[in-house]
Design an enzyme around this catalytic site. Structure first.
Site, short mmCIF file in Angstrom:
data_model
loop_
_atom_site.label_atom_id
_atom_site.label_comp_id
_atom_site.label_asym_id
_atom_site.label_seq_id
_atom_site.Cartn_x
_atom_site.Cartn_y
_atom_site.Cartn_z
NE ARG A 212 1.34 -0.44 -6.29
CZ ARG A 212 0.23 -1.11 -6.56
NH1 ARG A 212 -0.11 -1.32 -7.81
NH2 ARG A 212 -0.57 -1.53 -5.61
NE ARG B 183 -8.78 -3.72 -7.82
CZ ARG B 183 -7.59 -3.80 -7.23
NH1 ARG B 183 -6.54 -3.30 -7.80
NH2 ARG B 183 -7.48 -4.36 -6.04
N PRO B 184 -15.15 -2.46 -8.65
CG PRO B 184 -16.95 -3.93 -8.54
CD PRO B 184 -15.58 -3.78 -9.10
CB ILE B 185 -15.67 0.98 -4.11
CG1 ILE B 185 -16.30 2.25 -4.70
CG2 ILE B 185 -14.23 0.85 -4.55
CD1 ILE B 185 -15.77 3.52 -4.05
CG ASP B 186 -20.80 -2.89 -5.31
OD1 ASP B 186 -19.67 -3.11 -5.80
OD2 ASP B 186 -21.58 -3.81 -5.00
CD GLN B 187 -21.30 -5.53 -1.75
OE1 GLN B 187 -21.77 -5.83 -0.65
NE2 GLN B 187 -22.05 -5.28 -2.79
CB CYS C 143 -3.04 -4.08 -9.82
SG CYS C 143 -1.37 -4.21 -9.17
CE LYS D 220 0.62 -4.18 -2.51
NZ LYS D 220 -0.80 -4.55 -2.53
CG ASN D 221 -2.50 -7.01 -0.04
OD1 ASN D 221 -1.97 -6.01 -0.51
ND2 ASN D 221 -2.98 -7.99 -0.79
NE ARG E 114 -9.17 -1.16 -5.52
CZ ARG E 114 -9.96 -0.44 -6.31
NH1 ARG E 114 -9.48 0.44 -7.13
NH2 ARG E 114 -11.26 -0.61 -6.29
CG ASP F 290 -3.19 -10.74 -4.94
OD1 ASP F 290 -3.91 -10.51 -5.94
OD2 ASP F 290 -3.18 -10.01 -3.94
#
Ligand code: UD1
Length: 436
Positions: free
Chosen positions: A403, A125-129, A120, A22-23, A96, A310
């Site tokens: 999903r 869930r930061p996205i700063d990076q 999920c 999936k990922n 995501r 996970d």
């Protein structure tokens, strides 16, 4: 509304075929937006997250041709849109991986507009990076009002050196995709090393990119002008395989888990062996067998090659019935990711959550109950608990499970489990499920 009904207590026997990862799929499908030409993807998992992404690409103007259930040909040559239109916002907000479309659009068009991603809910869930990486590549990034807007300063990104402050799968993938066609050389340090990072690099390289070092903690990318078409087969899903292995540990029995890369499963296999489960590795399969009682263990999730976060809920479900004390510590997500513990408690589990740890005192048996899938892997955990429990378990909110798991019910049924999917109105009163 779909629900799963499980009559527990039946050992699992036979063979299960693991689907594509999936990922990897949810990174590779957006990356295909960069490709000018026909891109054939094989071993795609049949799950709703991949359907959603293929639907978005179709809307953007890609030709999507399903060759069979797990093979698709994608042609994004004529896609011109660099903005996710409003019709797509409910989809981009649902998953995501929609934020990989930002990296892909930015790499291809020098401009990208989308909503903040969903996925999920593990807390913040930061996205700063992601922002740091794409900014370093020369994009002006604006994140406000629930939207992400990115514009490459001179119409094209420029390679540079980026150090990630946190090992992030998503940021590593987004930066890799965007940098594939940036001008010059990009070096990304302190990157994630998960199998799907390597798979994405292999995919990009098959389409003409020059990405090296994936699987180590430094990735070096020499930008190319454009990517060309080609064919690529995705790796099998490490977490799906681990989920079936955990199910055998919980319910007992002996199962051949086929179409896997045993190396990707080593951390799971060795933890299961510690729990008194036999795991034998073949070339592309593992044999999992549990006859005796489970042993309690401690485990801590870490970025790959550590124990995968996970797999944390599924292993907690297994440990509910390991006599003695087990401690499961979450080392990736700050909020512990333990929302599902309340569901396991409804089934008789003895678990206390303290900060980042779940402290379990194994019980003799779990008993069936009405529970819900709080998220994708939490859903897998309650299914596993239901398979091991005495009596009937009913799992609600299974769309989360769908999903990320291809035909979970069919695969478990083929292993002898008594599980079925039923359609039932949401409001139906639930009475005395475990009677008789
Ligand atoms: C991906 C997986 C998810 C898995 C996670 C960790 C997908 C679609 N999802 O999620 O199933 O649980 O990897 O293996 O592949 N972080 C920051 N700033 C950032 C990004 C992340 O601080 O910009 C933090 C997160 O809060 C978390 C840690 O880094 O504590 C790891 O997150 P990350 O690896 O990015 O997870 P995702 O890519 O979102």
């Amino acid at each position: 509304m779909e629900k799963y009904v499980i009559q527990g207590g039946k050992p699992l026997r036979g063979s299960v075929e693991i689907s594509g990862a999936k990922n990897a799929a949810v990174a590779i499908i957006p990356a295909a937006l960069m490709v000018r030409g026909v891109c054939r993807l094989e071993n795609l998992p049949e799950i709703s997250d991949t359907d959603t992404l293929l639907h978005i690409l179709t809307y953007l103007g890609a030709k999507v041709n399903m060759i069979n259930r797990t093979t698709v040909e994608l042609d994004c040559t004529h896609v011109q849109m660099d903005t996710l239109p409003e019709d797509m916002w409910n989809l981009t907000r649902r998953i995501r991986a929609s934020y990989y479309l930002i990296g892909a659009m930015l790499g291809r068009f020098g401009r990208a507009r989308s909503t903040m991603p969903g996925g999920c809910n593990f807390g913040v869930r930061p996205i700063d990076q992601h922002i740091k990486g794409l900014t370093a590549l020369g994009a002006d990034m604006d994140v406000s009002g629930g939207f992400i807007r990115a514009t490459a300063k001179n119409g094209r990104l420029r390679g540079t050196t980026i150090y990630l402050d946190k090992v992030s799968v998503g940021a590593t993938i987004n930066i890799m995709i965007a940098a594939a066609t940036a001008e010059g050389r990009t070096v990304i340090e302190n990157v994630a090393r998960e199998p799907h990072i390597v798979d994405l690099a292999n995919f990009l390289n098959s389409m003409g990119a020059d990405v090296r070092g994936a699987g180590t903690d430094v990735i070096k990318i020499r930008g190319v002008k454009s990517l060309h078409g080609g064919a690529y087969t995705l790796i099998p899903d490490q977490i799906e395989a681990g989920t079936y292995m955990a199910a055998v540990a919980a319910a007992g029995g002996a199962v051949r888990v086929s179409n896997v890369i045993p190396k990707h499963l080593e951390c799971i296999s060795s933890k299961l062996r510690e729990m008194n489960v036999e795991v034998e590795e073949g070339d592309d399969y593992v044999l999992v067998c549990r006859n005796g009682p489970l042993h309690p263990v401690n485990l801590k999730t870490m970025p790959y090659p550590g124990f995968p976060t996970d797999m944390q809920p599924q292993m907690t479900a297994v440990l509910c019935c390991a006599p003695g004390l087990s401690v499961v510590t979450e080392g990736v997500w700050n909020n512990g990711r333990f929302k599902y513990v309340g569901e396991l408690k409804k089934m008789g589990a003895n678990i206390a959550v303290e900060d980042q740890s779940a402290i379990l005192q194994g019980v003799e048996k779990l008993t069936g109950a009405v529970v819900r899938a709080c998220d994708l892997r939490a859903g897998a955990a309650v299914v596993i608990a239901g398979l091991a429990a005495e009596g009937v378990t009913k799992v609600e909110d299974v769309t989360y499970i769908e999903r990320g798991y291809q035909d979970l019910v069919g695969k478990f049924r083929a292993l002898g489990a008594d599980i079925r999917c039923i359609e039932e109105p949401e409001s139906e009163p639930v009475v005395n499920w475990n009677a008789g």
